[in-house]
Design a protein around this motif. Sequence first.
Motif, mmCIF file in Angstrom:
data_model
loop_
_atom_site.group_PDB
_atom_site.id
_atom_site.type_symbol
_atom_site.label_atom_id
_atom_site.label_comp_id
_atom_site.label_asym_id
_atom_site.label_seq_id
_atom_site.Cartn_x
_atom_site.Cartn_y
_atom_site.Cartn_z
ATOM 1 N N ARG B 90 0.893 -0.960 -0.028
ATOM 2 C CA ARG B 90 0.022 0.038 0.165
ATOM 3 C C ARG B 90 0.844 1.289 0.004
ATOM 4 O O ARG B 90 1.472 1.627 0.825
ATOM 5 N N ARG B 100 -4.851 5.226 -1.082
ATOM 6 C CA ARG B 100 -3.657 4.209 -1.006
ATOM 7 C C ARG B 100 -3.800 3.397 -2.303
ATOM 8 O O ARG B 100 -4.647 2.748 -2.661
ATOM 9 N N VAL B 102 -2.626 0.406 -4.667
ATOM 10 C CA VAL B 102 -2.202 -0.735 -4.446
ATOM 11 C C VAL B 102 -1.157 -1.127 -5.670
ATOM 12 O O VAL B 102 -1.664 -1.260 -6.761
#
Lengths: 177, 177
Positions: B90, B100, B102
């Motif tokens: 993250r 966040r 990925v």
Amino acid sequence: MAVTPQQPTGSVAGNDDLFWSWGVVFRAYVRTTAAVAADLPGGPRALQVLSAAARDEAGSQSTLAARLGIDRTVMTYLLDDLVRAGLVERRPDPADRRNRRVVITDRGRGVLSDLESRLAHAEEHLLEGLDADERDALRGMVGRLARRVADFDPADLDTCRVVRDIAAVAEGTPPGD
Amino acid sequence: MAVTPQQPTGSVAGNDDLFWSWGVVFRAYVRTTAAVAADLPGGPRALQVLSAAARDEAGSQSTLAARLGIDRTVMTYLLDDLVRAGLVERRPDPADRRNRRVVITDRGRGVLSDLESRLAHAEEHLLEGLDADERDALRGMVGRLARRVADFDPADLDTCRVVRDIAAVAEGTPPGD
DNA sequence: TATTGTTATACTCTATAACTATA
DNA sequence: TATAGTTATAGAGTATAACAATA
């Protein structure tokens, strides 16, 4: 954005796309059937139970459960709801009185027919991106695949050959034998 | 853009078959992906998270969750497991520090590549009933359908147009407009 | 003894709501 | 105020195990 590679098996990236596509279409299918069968007690699976009963493919409860890929205890609850709604009946099997044959009622047929026509509309909507010939081709291929998979996983089989082979692949063992 | 059904409501049996076939094939698909991703923490959906991250299509957690059709809270748990396994990370989004991003790790790429090759084998097995041309055609059509459905249900859309139309059909209201 | 169906229990999964931080 | 993410709680859904009836 990656676009529909023609390469069949060779490249992993190509299959990656197919896997993804199946997932997207699958989720759309789930949403669609869930929406259509929203008012049916038991949801989409009850619809498939009705469909099987209408074809008289239901057989006993456990064979039907195995066919739909659900537990036989869940099938009991599902049928309880459908019987309560008057859509199916449980009849003793003269040949083997342990079995309960699942038969659809007249009312069940009416409801099923209604739901199936709604499903037809939804499906046409989903397939809008394809022309008539392609739709026919798709229906034909999916139907053939379904019959093959059904052969792989008949009612009396608890462990599916496909799954076993795949599990073997996952273990690192070559499939097939 | 009416639906142009060939035999929409008339012959129920015809569409009944297609509905049934999709269900059978999709169940096989689910079993397959479940078997392949059995050892992956988070199962088949984790596989799709990895796949999205590998394409850098993941974006923020919630957009990814919406795309996969799952709740954003579930995505948190999913990512917790994947991060713990060292497959994704993250990273804060510089543009909007609420998000966040990925991103897949090297190890994640390795695992993904491995799983995808297994999936390719399984898929070939599943498609054995079709010849090479048919497989290509099927892949192409499913891919196109997937892109259409993705357009229907983009990440920023919480209610899908298809679902709304289908719900309208279920209510008895004509779809489309 | 094995199998079908049922019931009761426990477990897993998922969604709802409340909280923190950023905008 | 609104949104992204996290966490905790409650609810739905599912499987596991024990039971009765039949083979």
